[in-house]
Design a protein around this motif. Structure first.
Motif, mmCIF file in Angstrom:
data_model
loop_
_atom_site.group_PDB
_atom_site.id
_atom_site.type_symbol
_atom_site.label_atom_id
_atom_site.label_comp_id
_atom_site.label_asym_id
_atom_site.label_seq_id
_atom_site.Cartn_x
_atom_site.Cartn_y
_atom_site.Cartn_z
ATOM 1 N N LEU A 1 -7.026 2.179 3.869
ATOM 2 C CA LEU A 1 -7.220 1.883 5.290
ATOM 3 C C LEU A 1 -8.452 1.004 5.477
ATOM 4 C CD1 LEU A 1 -6.483 2.286 8.271
ATOM 5 C CD2 LEU A 1 -7.904 4.343 8.241
ATOM 6 N N ALA A 2 -9.552 1.357 4.821
ATOM 7 C CA ALA A 2 -10.785 0.585 4.955
ATOM 8 C C ALA A 2 -10.582 -0.850 4.474
ATOM 9 C CB ALA A 2 -11.913 1.262 4.183
ATOM 10 N N THR A 3 -9.876 -1.011 3.373
ATOM 11 C CA THR A 3 -9.641 -2.349 2.829
ATOM 12 C C THR A 3 -8.791 -3.189 3.778
ATOM 13 O OG1 THR A 3 -9.835 -1.540 0.564
ATOM 14 C CG2 THR A 3 -8.655 -3.634 0.877
ATOM 15 N N LEU A 4 -7.693 -2.626 4.265
ATOM 16 C CA LEU A 4 -6.782 -3.391 5.129
ATOM 17 C C LEU A 4 -7.380 -3.752 6.478
ATOM 18 C CD1 LEU A 4 -3.351 -1.650 4.488
ATOM 19 C CD2 LEU A 4 -4.035 -3.948 3.832
ATOM 20 N N THR A 5 -8.320 -2.950 6.962
ATOM 21 C CA THR A 5 -8.915 -3.206 8.282
ATOM 22 C C THR A 5 -10.312 -3.818 8.181
ATOM 23 O OG1 THR A 5 -9.813 -0.960 8.386
ATOM 24 C CG2 THR A 5 -7.632 -1.328 9.382
ATOM 25 N N ASN A 6 -10.774 -4.060 6.952
ATOM 26 C CA ASN A 6 -12.143 -4.539 6.720
ATOM 27 C C ASN A 6 -13.159 -3.589 7.343
ATOM 28 O OD1 ASN A 6 -11.296 -6.886 5.342
ATOM 29 N ND2 ASN A 6 -10.974 -7.928 7.285
ATOM 30 N N ALA A 7 -12.856 -2.304 7.307
ATOM 31 C CA ALA A 7 -13.708 -1.307 7.964
ATOM 32 C C ALA A 7 -14.958 -0.999 7.148
ATOM 33 C CB ALA A 7 -12.932 -0.004 8.167
ATOM 34 N N ASP B 1 -17.216 8.290 7.954
ATOM 35 C CA ASP B 1 -17.387 8.499 6.513
ATOM 36 C C ASP B 1 -16.800 9.814 6.004
ATOM 37 O OD1 ASP B 1 -19.349 10.187 7.527
ATOM 38 O OD2 ASP B 1 -20.980 9.305 6.361
ATOM 39 N N SER B 2 -16.438 10.736 6.897
ATOM 40 C CA SER B 2 -15.795 11.976 6.450
ATOM 41 C C SER B 2 -14.435 11.703 5.816
ATOM 42 C CB SER B 2 -15.642 12.968 7.609
ATOM 43 O OG SER B 2 -14.702 12.486 8.559
ATOM 44 N N ALA B 3 -13.843 10.549 6.128
ATOM 45 C CA ALA B 3 -12.540 10.192 5.557
ATOM 46 C C ALA B 3 -12.596 10.149 4.039
ATOM 47 C CB ALA B 3 -12.076 8.847 6.101
ATOM 48 N N SER B 4 -13.721 9.734 3.493
ATOM 49 C CA SER B 4 -13.822 9.590 2.042
ATOM 50 C C SER B 4 -13.778 10.930 1.311
ATOM 51 C CB SER B 4 -15.090 8.819 1.662
ATOM 52 O OG SER B 4 -16.232 9.517 2.107
ATOM 53 N N ILE C 1 -2.267 3.767 19.488
ATOM 54 C CA ILE C 1 -3.028 2.658 18.919
ATOM 55 C C ILE C 1 -3.305 2.952 17.445
ATOM 56 C CG2 ILE C 1 -5.217 1.391 18.963
ATOM 57 C CD1 ILE C 1 -5.242 1.712 21.990
ATOM 58 N N SER C 2 -2.903 2.029 16.618
ATOM 59 C CA SER C 2 -3.123 2.147 15.178
ATOM 60 C C SER C 2 -4.267 1.222 14.786
ATOM 61 C CB SER C 2 -1.867 1.742 14.413
ATOM 62 O OG SER C 2 -2.107 1.798 13.018
ATOM 63 N N PRO C 3 -5.045 1.615 13.784
ATOM 64 C CA PRO C 3 -6.059 0.688 13.290
ATOM 65 C C PRO C 3 -5.434 -0.452 12.474
ATOM 66 C CG PRO C 3 -6.083 2.707 11.995
ATOM 67 C CD PRO C 3 -5.100 2.914 13.104
ATOM 68 N N LEU C 4 -4.160 -0.312 12.155
ATOM 69 C CA LEU C 4 -3.442 -1.284 11.324
ATOM 70 C C LEU C 4 -2.507 -2.150 12.169
ATOM 71 C CD1 LEU C 4 -2.486 1.401 8.720
ATOM 72 C CD2 LEU C 4 -4.004 -0.533 8.244
ATOM 73 N N GLY C 5 -2.345 -3.397 11.794
ATOM 74 C CA GLY C 5 -1.354 -4.259 12.434
ATOM 75 C C GLY C 5 -1.653 -4.615 13.870
ATOM 76 N N GLN C 6 -2.918 -4.636 14.248
ATOM 77 C CA GLN C 6 -3.275 -4.985 15.623
ATOM 78 C C GLN C 6 -3.077 -6.472 15.860
ATOM 79 O OE1 GLN C 6 -7.232 -3.504 16.376
ATOM 80 N NE2 GLN C 6 -6.587 -1.379 16.132
ATOM 81 N N ARG C 7 -2.837 -6.831 17.133
ATOM 82 C CA ARG C 7 -2.651 -8.241 17.484
ATOM 83 C C ARG C 7 -3.819 -9.099 17.027
ATOM 84 N NH1 ARG C 7 -0.682 -7.641 23.494
ATOM 85 N NH2 ARG C 7 1.500 -7.339 23.019
ATOM 86 N N LYS C 8 -5.019 -8.564 17.218
ATOM 87 C CA LYS C 8 -6.247 -9.270 16.850
ATOM 88 C C LYS C 8 -7.046 -8.314 15.976
ATOM 89 C CE LYS C 8 -10.389 -11.184 18.940
ATOM 90 N NZ LYS C 8 -11.166 -11.309 20.167
ATOM 91 N N LEU C 9 -7.489 -8.784 14.812
ATOM 92 C CA LEU C 9 -8.276 -7.930 13.921
ATOM 93 C C LEU C 9 -9.636 -7.688 14.550
ATOM 94 C CD1 LEU C 9 -8.450 -6.406 11.235
ATOM 95 C CD2 LEU C 9 -9.324 -8.512 10.211
ATOM 96 N N VAL D 1 0.836 -1.203 0.000
ATOM 97 C CA VAL D 1 0.000 0.000 0.000
ATOM 98 C C VAL D 1 0.869 1.250 0.000
ATOM 99 C CG1 VAL D 1 -1.649 1.335 1.387
ATOM 100 C CG2 VAL D 1 -1.912 -1.138 1.163
ATOM 101 N N ASP D 2 0.544 2.184 -0.898
ATOM 102 C CA ASP D 2 1.239 3.475 -0.902
ATOM 103 C C ASP D 2 0.948 4.201 0.394
ATOM 104 O OD1 ASP D 2 2.390 3.220 -3.390
ATOM 105 O OD2 ASP D 2 0.838 4.364 -4.438
ATOM 106 N N HIS D 3 1.999 4.663 1.044
ATOM 107 C CA HIS D 3 1.844 5.388 2.299
ATOM 108 C C HIS D 3 3.091 6.223 2.564
ATOM 109 C CE1 HIS D 3 4.147 1.819 3.450
ATOM 110 N NE2 HIS D 3 4.581 2.501 4.492
ATOM 111 N N THR D 4 2.929 7.196 3.447
ATOM 112 C CA THR D 4 4.054 8.022 3.870
ATOM 113 C C THR D 4 4.085 8.008 5.389
ATOM 114 O OG1 THR D 4 3.748 9.462 1.962
ATOM 115 C CG2 THR D 4 5.098 10.321 3.755
#
Length: 166
Positions: A152-158, A126-129, A111-119, A24-27
């Motif tokens: 982010l939504a795809t990787l976290t199944n959000a 929805d403002s993110a969009s 706490i990140s929404p990504l890479g958590q011990r348990k998904l 995933v493209d990220h900075t």
């Protein structure tokens, strides 16, 4: 768009490792964390010179006995009733901070929404969009990652839902 830091090159945080592994493209944005600052999210926005509407905080809530991640802009707050409704629940409350840390593998303020011990079930406001990119914690205080909200939504199944209050 991916920018590697020394920490990332030597393995990074679980969040940055997950992003890299997924291609995933990220900075990655690092800044000096001030423990005296009253708000982790506002501190990140100020340090990066990014609008608080584009910097999102990761909160862990208990919805009817199930831990649920809420990702909302630091410029607002989490609407617990809206979060419960978004996942078909009746009642939501903020999770115990110790339980949130133990379950996610991250410390409060990092706490990140990504890479958590348990998904965990995840809801992204929805403002993110409305933004090409947003910033979320990269897994520790003083480290943010910028990426497309859809990534982010795809990787976290959000699911995307209106869960923030101004």
């Amino acid at each position: 768009m991916a920018k590697k830091t020394k920490k990332q090159q030597s393995g990074g945080t679980p969040a940055t490792v997950a992003l890299t592994a997924a291609g995933v493209d990220h900075t990655v944005h690092a800044y000096e964390h001030d423990p005296a600052h009253p708000s982790y999210g506002e501190e990140a926005a100020e340090a990066m010179g990014v609008s608080p509407e584009r910097v999102f905080k990761t909160l862990v809530a208990d919805v009817d006995g199930t831990l649920t991640v809420a990702v909302v802009p630091v410029a607002g707050s989490l609407d617990l009733k809206a979060l419960a409704a978004a996942v078909g629940g009746k009642r939501a409350a903020m999770a115990d901070p110790v339980l949130a840390e133990r379950t996610t593998g991250y410390v409060r303020g990092g706490i990140s929404p990504l890479g958590q011990r348990k998904l965990l079930r995840t809801v992204l406001d929805d403002s993110a969009s409305g933004h090409a990119t947003i910033c979320v914690s990269a897994g520790r205080r003083g480290l943010e990652v910028e990426l497309a909200p859809q990534s982010l939504a795809t990787l976290t199944n959000a699911i995307l839902a209106p869960i923030a209050r101004a």
